[in-house]
Design an enzyme around this catalytic site. Structure first.
Site, mmCIF file in Angstrom:
data_model
loop_
_atom_site.group_PDB
_atom_site.id
_atom_site.type_symbol
_atom_site.label_atom_id
_atom_site.label_comp_id
_atom_site.label_asym_id
_atom_site.label_seq_id
_atom_site.Cartn_x
_atom_site.Cartn_y
_atom_site.Cartn_z
ATOM 1 N N HIS A 206 -55.574 23.413 6.595
ATOM 2 C CA HIS A 206 -56.176 22.277 7.299
ATOM 3 C C HIS A 206 -55.407 20.967 7.147
ATOM 4 O O HIS A 206 -55.840 19.939 7.649
ATOM 5 C CB HIS A 206 -57.619 22.062 6.842
ATOM 6 C CG HIS A 206 -57.746 21.559 5.427
ATOM 7 N ND1 HIS A 206 -57.753 22.399 4.342
ATOM 8 C CD2 HIS A 206 -57.856 20.309 4.926
ATOM 9 C CE1 HIS A 206 -57.875 21.688 3.236
ATOM 10 N NE2 HIS A 206 -57.928 20.407 3.552
HETATM 11 C C1 UD1 Z 1 -60.864 15.908 4.861
HETATM 12 C C2 UD1 Z 1 -60.043 15.139 3.830
HETATM 13 C C3 UD1 Z 1 -59.084 16.099 3.135
HETATM 14 C C4 UD1 Z 1 -59.838 17.278 2.548
HETATM 15 C C5 UD1 Z 1 -60.702 17.946 3.606
HETATM 16 C C6 UD1 Z 1 -61.570 18.995 2.966
HETATM 17 C C7 UD1 Z 1 -59.577 12.802 4.385
HETATM 18 C C8 UD1 Z 1 -58.561 11.850 4.838
HETATM 19 N N1 UD1 Z 1 -59.245 14.099 4.460
HETATM 20 O O1 UD1 Z 1 -59.972 16.416 5.830
HETATM 21 O O2 UD1 Z 1 -58.419 15.439 2.087
HETATM 22 O O3 UD1 Z 1 -58.896 18.201 2.051
HETATM 23 O O4 UD1 Z 1 -61.567 16.964 4.205
HETATM 24 O O5 UD1 Z 1 -62.035 19.921 3.886
HETATM 25 O O6 UD1 Z 1 -60.626 12.405 3.962
HETATM 26 N N2 UD1 Z 1 -64.897 18.273 11.835
HETATM 27 C C9 UD1 Z 1 -65.940 18.974 12.389
HETATM 28 N N3 UD1 Z 1 -67.059 19.162 11.618
HETATM 29 C C10 UD1 Z 1 -67.187 18.670 10.356
HETATM 30 C C11 UD1 Z 1 -66.108 17.938 9.825
HETATM 31 C C12 UD1 Z 1 -64.968 17.755 10.568
HETATM 32 O O7 UD1 Z 1 -65.877 19.444 13.519
HETATM 33 O O8 UD1 Z 1 -68.241 18.890 9.727
HETATM 34 C C13 UD1 Z 1 -63.655 18.115 12.646
HETATM 35 C C14 UD1 Z 1 -63.634 16.842 13.469
HETATM 36 O O9 UD1 Z 1 -63.002 17.110 14.675
HETATM 37 C C15 UD1 Z 1 -62.755 15.926 12.637
HETATM 38 C C16 UD1 Z 1 -61.779 16.889 11.971
HETATM 39 O O10 UD1 Z 1 -62.531 18.064 11.754
HETATM 40 O O11 UD1 Z 1 -62.113 14.961 13.405
HETATM 41 C C17 UD1 Z 1 -61.214 16.385 10.659
HETATM 42 O O12 UD1 Z 1 -62.248 15.981 9.757
HETATM 43 P P1 UD1 Z 1 -61.965 14.835 8.662
HETATM 44 O O13 UD1 Z 1 -63.141 14.718 7.767
HETATM 45 O O14 UD1 Z 1 -61.483 13.607 9.322
HETATM 46 O O15 UD1 Z 1 -60.728 15.386 7.891
HETATM 47 P P2 UD1 Z 1 -60.462 16.807 7.261
HETATM 48 O O16 UD1 Z 1 -59.317 17.423 7.954
HETATM 49 O O17 UD1 Z 1 -61.756 17.566 7.212
HETATM 50 N N1 UDP Z 2 -64.366 26.629 0.578
HETATM 51 C C1 UDP Z 2 -65.544 27.222 1.028
HETATM 52 N N2 UDP Z 2 -65.554 27.823 2.265
HETATM 53 C C2 UDP Z 2 -64.455 27.874 3.068
HETATM 54 C C3 UDP Z 2 -63.260 27.279 2.599
HETATM 55 C C4 UDP Z 2 -63.257 26.657 1.362
HETATM 56 O O1 UDP Z 2 -66.554 27.211 0.316
HETATM 57 O O2 UDP Z 2 -64.536 28.437 4.170
HETATM 58 C C5 UDP Z 2 -64.360 25.932 -0.727
HETATM 59 C C6 UDP Z 2 -63.251 26.344 -1.679
HETATM 60 O O3 UDP Z 2 -63.615 27.434 -2.478
HETATM 61 C C7 UDP Z 2 -63.081 25.095 -2.518
HETATM 62 C C8 UDP Z 2 -63.342 23.982 -1.519
HETATM 63 O O4 UDP Z 2 -64.091 24.557 -0.462
HETATM 64 O O5 UDP Z 2 -64.072 25.052 -3.539
HETATM 65 C C9 UDP Z 2 -62.022 23.405 -1.039
HETATM 66 O O6 UDP Z 2 -62.222 22.655 0.092
HETATM 67 P P1 UDP Z 2 -61.039 22.277 1.085
HETATM 68 O O7 UDP Z 2 -59.956 23.282 1.035
HETATM 69 O O8 UDP Z 2 -61.690 22.023 2.385
HETATM 70 O O9 UDP Z 2 -60.573 20.861 0.527
HETATM 71 P P2 UDP Z 2 -59.419 20.379 -0.459
HETATM 72 O O10 UDP Z 2 -59.667 21.012 -1.778
HETATM 73 O O11 UDP Z 2 -58.116 20.754 0.146
HETATM 74 O O12 UDP Z 2 -59.591 18.905 -0.467
#
Ligand code: UD1
Ligand code: UDP
Length: 368
Positions: A206
């Site tokens: 992601h």
């Molecule tokens: C965010 C964090 C990242 C973390 C990740 C965990 C920041 C800058 N990034 O990235 O560090 O690793 O979360 O998963 O804070 N969206 C949905 N539904 C949701 C959430 C998001 O559809 O419930 C979609 C939206 O189109 C959104 C995109 O995902 O624009 C990105 O979501 P966002 O929270 O901005 O960043 P992540 O890539 O999730």
């Molecule tokens: N995770 C989950 N379901 C998923 C993918 C990840 O429960 O489909 C959990 C994973 O085990 C870990 C956390 O989400 O505990 C990590 O989240 P993510 O990779 O989104 O964020 P990051 O750690 O990169 O910020």
């Protein structure tokens, strides 16, 4: 009156890191706790599923900020949380990790001179192209108590001029959750539901650097297709990645591939079951580098750097860079290793990190 503490969550990994800290502080019964959800993540399987599965307290406040550009999302949280802080006047806030909710809430509190504790402090990728690196450095600069997961984090903080007396090496609260719920992982039906019979590679991707650029994404997906000829793949797909695959018109063909199970994000218990039973994990997640280190599952990280070097020095993580064409060979080599690679669980990743944090907070407020 008990000191008032806010704990802030917002994105998927925050729930997993915060729950043990909330529970440990709650058990002490010396603080008046408020759980604040910014709503950065909002899909059922990106947020509420964790509240349910971790038996987490329902957040007291939900800012419902949702998605947006960085400035938009950070600004909205800042504006809304500032109002909450003015109304509630907490004595301290606790923020977790490195997401936009972390820095936005820290900034709101700092401007009101409310002390901040940062859990997972001092991690550095030294890559300022990562939004998370900006969030980490700035949050640490604003924090009064800095709780670290690994020894090198302290050196990083000291190099940035942060006072040693404010840094506390406590271990990893994400691993606290893992240890607390480990007994449930193999009870999950997910492998049966997905009809998994053979060894498999588990994939999560992601990072904007991997999925936001169309050419990168095409190359990455091609290399996953080649990898799937070596070993079947299970790919719970982050909404960011799903959107990018759809707009690049890659989603449908990938979805039709019989060797790749493309599924929506799944809950914690199901995901951990898939993770601990995987032959190999291919990821760019921060938390998953740590969880595979705990399990001793080979982890291949598709990034040029990691803020979690202990997962390489102690754990089973390999940083392979972003030359995606190399992935199939690297996966093949890793599944052909006959003996389990040596690994050791990092110090203080023992399920008691949240208790260390609550003891330090108790001590801090008892001596005021
Ligand atoms: C965010 C964090 C990242 C973390 C990740 C965990 C920041 C800058 N990034 O990235 O560090 O690793 O979360 O998963 O804070 N969206 C949905 N539904 C949701 C959430 C998001 O559809 O419930 C979609 C939206 O189109 C959104 C995109 O995902 O624009 C990105 O979501 P966002 O929270 O901005 O960043 P992540 O890539 O999730
Ligand atoms: N995770 C989950 N379901 C998923 C993918 C990840 O429960 O489909 C959990 C994973 O085990 C870990 C956390 O989400 O505990 C990590 O989240 P993510 O990779 O989104 O964020 P990051 O750690 O990169 O910020």
């Amino acid at each position: 009156m008990k000191p008032k503490i806010h704990l802030v969550v917002g994105a998927r990994p925050n729930f997993i890191k915060a729950n043990p800290v909330y529970n440990s502080l709650n058990q002490l019964n010396k603080f008046d706790l408020t759980l604040v959800n910014t709503g950065q993540h909002y899909d059922q399987n990106m947020s509420d599923v964790f509240i349910q599965e971790l038996n987490m307290k329902k957040p007291d406040i939900n800012l419902e900020v949702g998605s947006g550009l960085h400035g938009q999302q950070t600004g909205k949280i800042l504006e809304l949380y500032e109002k909450v802080l003015i109304r509630e006047k907490p004595d301290m806030i606790i923020v977790f990790g490195d997401v936009n909710s972390t820095i936005a809430c820290a900034l709101a509190a700092a401007k009101l001179a409310i002390p901040i504790s940062h859990v997972e402090s001092g991690l550095r990728s030294f890559d300022w192209n990562m939004p998370e690196e900006i969030n980490r450095v700035l949050t640490d600069k604003l924090s009064k108590l800095l709780f670290t997961t690994s020894p090198e984090a302290k050196d990083n903080l000291i190099n940035e001029g942060i006072s040693e007396k404010n840094i506390h090496f406590v271990g990893n609260t994400m691993i606290d959750s893992l240890i607390e719920f480990q007994h449930k992982f193999n009870k999950s039906n997910i492998r049966k539901d997905l009809d998994i019979q053979d060894e498999y590679a588990l994939i999560t991707l992601h990072r904007p650097s991997n999925v936001d650029n169309k050419n990168n994404l095409i190359e990455l997906i091609n290399s996953i297709k080649t990898t799937s000829k070596i070993i079947p793949c299970i790919f719970p797909i982050h909404p960011r990645t799903k959107n990018k695959l759809k707009s690049a018109k890659l989603y449908n063909t990938l979805n039709k591939n019989k060797r790749i199970k493309l599924i929506d994000p799944i809950g914690y218990i199901d995901f951990m079951c898939l993770q601990m039973n995987a032959r190999v994990v291919l990821t760019d997640s921060g938390g998953i580098q740590e969880e595979t280190t705990f399990f001793g599952i080979p982890c291949i990280t598709v990034r040029n750097n990691t803020e979690r070097p202990i997962t390489i020095s102690n754990g089973t993580n390999k940083l392979i860079g972003t030359e995606y064409y190399k992935i199939p060979d690297i996966v093949e080599a890793s599944i052909n290793v006959k003996h389990q690679e040596k690994f050791s669980i990092p110090s203080l990743w023992d399920g008691k990190s949240a208790d260390r944090i609550s003891k330090i907070l108790d001590f801090t407020y008892s001596n005021k």
